[in-house]
Write a protein that holds these residues in place. Structure first.
Motif, PDB file in Angstrom:
ATOM      1  N   ASN A 102       0.856  -1.190   0.000  1.00  0.00           N
ATOM      2  CA  ASN A 102       0.000   0.000   0.000  1.00  0.00           C
ATOM      3  C   ASN A 102       0.892   1.240   0.000  1.00  0.00           C
ATOM      4  O   ASN A 102       2.112   1.148   0.177  1.00  0.00           O
ATOM      5  CB  ASN A 102      -0.971   0.009   1.188  1.00  0.00           C
ATOM      6  N   ALA A 103       0.285   2.390  -0.217  1.00  0.00           N
ATOM      7  CA  ALA A 103       1.077   3.606  -0.397  1.00  0.00           C
ATOM      8  C   ALA A 103       1.824   4.028   0.856  1.00  0.00           C
ATOM      9  O   ALA A 103       2.976   4.478   0.794  1.00  0.00           O
ATOM     10  CB  ALA A 103       0.169   4.743  -0.873  1.00  0.00           C
ATOM     11  N   VAL A 104       1.205   3.874   2.022  1.00  0.00           N
ATOM     12  CA  VAL A 104       1.839   4.326   3.260  1.00  0.00           C
ATOM     13  C   VAL A 104       2.996   3.428   3.664  1.00  0.00           C
ATOM     14  O   VAL A 104       3.845   3.816   4.471  1.00  0.00           O
ATOM     15  CB  VAL A 104       0.803   4.433   4.397  1.00  0.00           C
ATOM     16  N   GLY A 105       3.072   2.242   3.091  1.00  0.00           N
ATOM     17  CA  GLY A 105       4.145   1.318   3.427  1.00  0.00           C
ATOM     18  C   GLY A 105       5.439   1.562   2.690  1.00  0.00           C
ATOM     19  O   GLY A 105       6.421   0.850   2.907  1.00  0.00           O
ATOM     20  N   GLN A 106       5.487   2.592   1.822  1.00  0.00           N
ATOM     21  CA  GLN A 106       6.695   2.845   1.040  1.00  0.00           C
ATOM     22  C   GLN A 106       7.857   3.239   1.943  1.00  0.00           C
ATOM     23  O   GLN A 106       7.716   4.064   2.848  1.00  0.00           O
ATOM     24  CB  GLN A 106       6.446   3.952   0.016  1.00  0.00           C
TER      25      GLN A 106
ATOM     26  N   GLU B 269      -8.332  -0.467  13.322  1.00  0.00           N
ATOM     27  CA  GLU B 269      -8.748  -0.392  11.918  1.00  0.00           C
ATOM     28  C   GLU B 269      -7.542  -0.372  10.994  1.00  0.00           C
ATOM     29  O   GLU B 269      -7.550  -1.023   9.933  1.00  0.00           O
ATOM     30  CB  GLU B 269      -9.607   0.864  11.698  1.00  0.00           C
ATOM     31  N   ASP B 270      -6.483   0.367  11.358  1.00  0.00           N
ATOM     32  CA  ASP B 270      -5.259   0.391  10.555  1.00  0.00           C
ATOM     33  C   ASP B 270      -4.675  -1.011  10.422  1.00  0.00           C
ATOM     34  O   ASP B 270      -4.232  -1.418   9.337  1.00  0.00           O
ATOM     35  CB  ASP B 270      -4.206   1.292  11.195  1.00  0.00           C
TER      36      ASP B 270
ATOM     37  N   ALA C  49      -5.401  -6.727   5.264  1.00  0.00           N
ATOM     38  CA  ALA C  49      -6.161  -6.893   4.016  1.00  0.00           C
ATOM     39  C   ALA C  49      -5.342  -6.432   2.815  1.00  0.00           C
ATOM     40  O   ALA C  49      -5.431  -7.022   1.728  1.00  0.00           O
ATOM     41  CB  ALA C  49      -7.475  -6.117   4.098  1.00  0.00           C
ATOM     42  N   ASP C  50      -4.538  -5.390   2.990  1.00  0.00           N
ATOM     43  CA  ASP C  50      -3.695  -4.906   1.887  1.00  0.00           C
ATOM     44  C   ASP C  50      -2.632  -5.938   1.507  1.00  0.00           C
ATOM     45  O   ASP C  50      -2.307  -6.090   0.321  1.00  0.00           O
ATOM     46  CB  ASP C  50      -3.024  -3.589   2.271  1.00  0.00           C
ATOM     47  N   PHE C  51      -2.072  -6.629   2.487  1.00  0.00           N
ATOM     48  CA  PHE C  51      -1.125  -7.703   2.174  1.00  0.00           C
ATOM     49  C   PHE C  51      -1.809  -8.778   1.329  1.00  0.00           C
ATOM     50  O   PHE C  51      -1.229  -9.264   0.340  1.00  0.00           O
ATOM     51  CB  PHE C  51      -0.571  -8.321   3.460  1.00  0.00           C
ATOM     52  N   ALA C  52      -3.019  -9.160   1.719  1.00  0.00           N
ATOM     53  CA  ALA C  52      -3.737 -10.190   0.965  1.00  0.00           C
ATOM     54  C   ALA C  52      -4.056  -9.715  -0.449  1.00  0.00           C
ATOM     55  O   ALA C  52      -3.893 -10.465  -1.423  1.00  0.00           O
ATOM     56  CB  ALA C  52      -5.014 -10.571   1.706  1.00  0.00           C
TER      57      ALA C  52
ATOM     58  N   VAL D 207       1.445 -13.523  12.188  1.00  0.00           N
ATOM     59  CA  VAL D 207       0.645 -14.714  11.920  1.00  0.00           C
ATOM     60  C   VAL D 207      -0.609 -14.353  11.123  1.00  0.00           C
ATOM     61  O   VAL D 207      -0.987 -15.061  10.177  1.00  0.00           O
ATOM     62  CB  VAL D 207       0.287 -15.418  13.236  1.00  0.00           C
ATOM     63  N   GLU D 208      -1.235 -13.240  11.479  1.00  0.00           N
ATOM     64  CA  GLU D 208      -2.449 -12.835  10.768  1.00  0.00           C
ATOM     65  C   GLU D 208      -2.154 -12.433   9.330  1.00  0.00           C
ATOM     66  O   GLU D 208      -2.951 -12.703   8.425  1.00  0.00           O
ATOM     67  CB  GLU D 208      -3.125 -11.686  11.516  1.00  0.00           C
ATOM     68  N   VAL D 209      -1.015 -11.786   9.089  1.00  0.00           N
ATOM     69  CA  VAL D 209      -0.640 -11.439   7.717  1.00  0.00           C
ATOM     70  C   VAL D 209      -0.406 -12.703   6.899  1.00  0.00           C
ATOM     71  O   VAL D 209      -0.908 -12.835   5.775  1.00  0.00           O
ATOM     72  CB  VAL D 209       0.619 -10.545   7.701  1.00  0.00           C
ATOM     73  N   VAL D 210       0.345 -13.641   7.445  1.00  0.00           N
ATOM     74  CA  VAL D 210       0.607 -14.882   6.716  1.00  0.00           C
ATOM     75  C   VAL D 210      -0.681 -15.644   6.480  1.00  0.00           C
ATOM     76  O   VAL D 210      -0.908 -16.196   5.387  1.00  0.00           O
ATOM     77  CB  VAL D 210       1.640 -15.739   7.480  1.00  0.00           C
ATOM     78  N   ARG D 211      -1.551 -15.689   7.495  1.00  0.00           N
ATOM     79  CA  ARG D 211      -2.843 -16.361   7.315  1.00  0.00           C
ATOM     80  C   ARG D 211      -3.635 -15.737   6.179  1.00  0.00           C
ATOM     81  O   ARG D 211      -4.166 -16.444   5.305  1.00  0.00           O
ATOM     82  CB  ARG D 211      -3.656 -16.285   8.606  1.00  0.00           C
ATOM     83  N   ALA D 212      -3.726 -14.411   6.152  1.00  0.00           N
ATOM     84  CA  ALA D 212      -4.502 -13.723   5.126  1.00  0.00           C
ATOM     85  C   ALA D 212      -3.922 -13.949   3.732  1.00  0.00           C
ATOM     86  O   ALA D 212      -4.663 -14.160   2.762  1.00  0.00           O
ATOM     87  CB  ALA D 212      -4.551 -12.220   5.436  1.00  0.00           C
TER      88      ALA D 212
END
Length: 380
Positions: free
Chosen positions: A70-74, A155-156, A162-165, A216-221
């Motif tokens: 996502n854009a903020v992750g740059q 929320e962030d 969700a952005d990773f997925a 874990v949640e990022v990998v799961r998604a």
């Protein structure tokens, strides 16, 4: 300038085929993800990047550089993204070029967290807690003091997962065989793991269980989005790069690996792997699946044989695949050079990062007399 070196032993496992996720790899040498700052200002990969990766298609696998979901992750200027249609189309040109040259690719998904700046992304960075990077960083306006990130809300956190997925789905759409979640080197996922960057007292911090939850949640998604066989994870236990201090590495990673293993990802990518240290043996015992080892190298070792000697030892100690970085930067045909004992090109560190041309990027020569034998591409 080249350097003479010894050839790996005849029958070396470095050059034997193996299976990784949806891929049959013709050899066990992976090109590690390497930030090079050669995308467009809009994060779109261009022709220079397509040429760069296609030159290195004889690697068993290429893991393309850290790419923002996502854009903020740059993180830095001219880092590629995978969150706009134009970026996805740019990456499609890269994967098409690599596939035409006989290669295979995963894409590393990298959110910088506090390693970001409004002068580059136009946004205040987000992180687990409002703890600034303790050093300046390169921005679109030059070297600047770091800014204090905004602590992520619930929320962030959910939207970032969700952005990773979504980025993983876009990567597969762009022709990648899979993605690697970057949970190493002080980036956002690592910031959640470490005590000095995660000061949260809610369910996303505090205890080891809380601090591993985001990873874990990022990998799961991601696994649910594209399949666990197309999902890898990179970790760097005990590193202090980018101001990270985990605080309890010995407790943190056994818990993380046990939780990740439940999702059966394609591989675990271990940074700074040392075949002489007890930590490597512990990680090999703890991880039930494919283990990619990125060797810990001195500059002398990297210059002498690009890490081949240490790679051999890591394979002997249980690694399945070896990831090399600078060796592939300087030698587009590294696999064949190592196989035949041909001399290695001299690495030019001045062109590694924060420059944007093709010099020191696409001008390292290949061996003109060597006919590279390419392996099979992705299946499934």
């Amino acid at each position: 300038m080249t350097q003479t070196r010894q050839t790996p032993a005849a029958g070396s496992r470095l050059f034997s085929p193996t299976r990784l996720g949806p891929l049959d790899l013709p050899n066990r040498l992976v090109m590690a993800p390497l930030t090079r700052n050669r995308a467009g200002a809009d994060g779109v990969p261009g022709e220079a990047m397509a040429a760069h990766y296609a030159q290195r298609a004889s690697a068993g696998l290429i893991i393309a550089e850290g790419t923002t979901p996502n854009a903020v992750g740059q993180t830095y200027p001219r880092i590629p993204g995978i969150h706009t249609p134009e970026q996805t189309a740019g990456w499609r040109r890269v994967t098409d070029a690599v596939r035409a040259a006989g290669g295979r690719m995963f894409l590393q998904l990298q959110h910088g967290g506090r390693i970001g700046h409004p002068d580059t992304s136009g946004r205040i960075p987000l992180a687990p807690s409002a703890v600034a990077l303790p050093e300046p960083l390169h921005t679109a306006a030059g070297l600047k003091d770091s800014v204090t990130p905004r602590a992520m809300t619930q929320e962030d956190i959910r939207s970032t997962i969700a952005d990773f997925a979504s980025a993983a789905r876009s990567a597969v759409e762009a022709g990648f065989a899979g993605v690697e979640v970057h949970a190493a080197n002080g980036m956002l996922v690592h910031q959640f793991l470490a005590r000095n960057t995660n000061l949260r007292t809610d369910a996303w911090g505090g205890t080891v269980e809380g601090r591993i939850r985001f990873a874990v949640e990022v990998v799961r998604a991601v696994a649910e989005a594209v399949g666990p066989e197309r999902t890898g994870v990179r970790i760097s236990p005990g590193t202090n790069v980018n101001g990270i201090e985990e605080g309890d590495t010995g407790e943190l990673y056994p818990a993380l690996l046990a939780a990740l293993a439940e999702w059966d990802p394609a591989y675990l990518h271990l940074v700074h792997a040392d075949p002489d240290g007890p930590a490597f043996a512990g990680f090999r015992r703890a991880w039930p699946g494919t283990l990619i080892a990125n060797p810990k190298l001195t500059r002398e070792e990297a210059a002498a044989d690009a890490g081949a000697a240490r790679a051999e030892r890591l394979l002997a100690e249980g690694a399945d695949v070896i990831a090399l970085g600078r060796g592939f930067i300087a030698n587009p045909d590294l696999v064949e050079r190592l196989r035949t004992g041909a001399p290695l090109n001299e690495f030019r560190p001045g062109f590694l990062m924060h420059v944007h041309g093709t010099e020191g990027y696409n001008d390292y020569p290949a061996l003109p007399e060597v006919a590279l034998v390419q392996g099979p591409g992705a299946r499934g």
